[in-house]
Design an enzyme around this catalytic site. Sequence first.
Site, PDB file in Angstrom:
ATOM      1  N   GLU A 177       6.168  -2.090 -12.616  1.00 37.74           N
ATOM      2  CA  GLU A 177       5.527  -3.083 -11.737  1.00 37.74           C
ATOM      3  C   GLU A 177       5.672  -4.505 -12.274  1.00 37.74           C
ATOM      4  OE1 GLU A 177       1.312  -2.477 -11.054  1.00 37.74           O
ATOM      5  OE2 GLU A 177       1.211  -4.131  -9.638  1.00 37.74           O
ATOM      6  N   LYS A 219       7.489  -0.835  -8.366  1.00 38.21           N
ATOM      7  CA  LYS A 219       6.305  -1.316  -7.633  1.00 38.21           C
ATOM      8  C   LYS A 219       6.342  -2.846  -7.605  1.00 38.21           C
ATOM      9  CE  LYS A 219       1.260  -1.134  -7.551  1.00 38.21           C
ATOM     10  NZ  LYS A 219       0.116  -0.247  -7.575  1.00 38.21           N
TER      11      LYS A 219
HETATM   12  P1  13P Z   1      -3.172  -4.548  -5.283  1.00 36.95           P
HETATM   13  O1  13P Z   1      -2.629  -3.685  -4.199  1.00 36.95           O
HETATM   14  O2  13P Z   1      -4.609  -4.906  -5.128  1.00 36.95           O
HETATM   15  O3  13P Z   1      -2.285  -5.743  -5.558  1.00 36.95           O
HETATM   16  O4  13P Z   1      -3.127  -3.701  -6.620  1.00 36.95           O
HETATM   17  C1  13P Z   1      -2.001  -2.961  -6.891  1.00 36.95           C
HETATM   18  C2  13P Z   1      -1.961  -2.662  -8.326  1.00 36.95           C
HETATM   19  O5  13P Z   1      -1.904  -1.530  -8.703  1.00 36.95           O
HETATM   20  C3  13P Z   1      -1.985  -3.782  -9.279  1.00 36.95           C
HETATM   21  O6  13P Z   1      -1.536  -3.351 -10.530  1.00 36.95           O
END
Ligand code: 13P
Length: 348
Positions: A177, A219
């Site tokens: 991510e 992600k």
């Molecule tokens: P949000 O969808 O609130 O951005 O959070 C996703 C997430 O896992 C952040 O690390």
Amino acid sequence: MNTQELKHLSERLMTGDKGLLAMDESTGTCNKRFKALGIPQTEEYRRKYRQLIVTTPHLEESISGAILFEETLQQLTDDGQSFLAILKQKDIIPGIKVDQGTSPLPFFPGETITEGLDRLTERMANYYQMGLRFAKWRAVIHIDTDLPTKTAISANAFTLARYAAICQEAGIVPIVEPEVLMDGSHSLQTCAAVTEDVLKEVFNALYEQKVSLEGMILKPNMILPGLTCPDQNNTETIAQQTIHSFMKVVPAAVGGIAFLSGGQSPCLATERLNMMQLRYGPQMPWPLTFSFSRAIQQPALEIWKGNDQNIKAAQQSLAHRAACNSAARRAEYHAEMEKNHTSSNAGS
Ligand code: 13P
């Protein structure tokens, strides 16, 4: 590394029209959201809230995997079941946030590096033993005048790839991510250029560290104008730019793409995912879905407010948002679905 097993696991996470539920807010973040609604900021209330989430009826119809926070692993429901056991009964794959948050990047004001690599191999073996089959690590990239720097991008890319390799060695699918934040007044074009640079660097690092792309999930943020940018683009443009950028820099071999919501309102996040599927579904080489926290949970949290009498209504809201996102994955979401769900735009 058992590449086939990792590939199979990532296929299960990306299956059909389902997506992921991020319920892994750190204690600090969870408490901040509780405080804003007057909910007591205690371990017991965090347990109650996560119990509300995992026991939501029909959640498994839209959710293939749930990302947990460390504290939740040890907690039990009122009737003494572990949260992990409940997820398994529902055939929801349990995952775990393994990063330990961000720290300032020395000598680079305004930029951060994500912590948590120390002893990660050992922790990961333990998570596998407990039945966790995927993990998450979030790197944060800030857009500002002269930011991000190349150093911050490459330090975070290297760290993400180290984490991903450690995961795969332990038989755990890494969710990678790299979040480019929405904060700021930058344009859609700036977000696209920065996100493409970041993803190029991340995939170079993953390649260098021999991470199997088939056995991981990306992600990312959607490509969006900054929150205070005067020119807020329409859904069609955002969907077009997001898919255009990803087609350029995300290898076709990647197991899947599961978006974070990043502070978009719940309905907008769903609408944008739906538009990507509607316009570009057949052209995309990877499965594309959601891995939202706020865009699924926030309306439910605002209904619950820490009050037992509101549990049922909060669960209905949570199941509804999950179902809307699942419909978006099929390109079947439409505004009519929000009728009788007036809280759907909460958290915008
Ligand atoms: P949000 O969808 O609130 O951005 O959070 C996703 C997430 O896992 C952040 O690390």
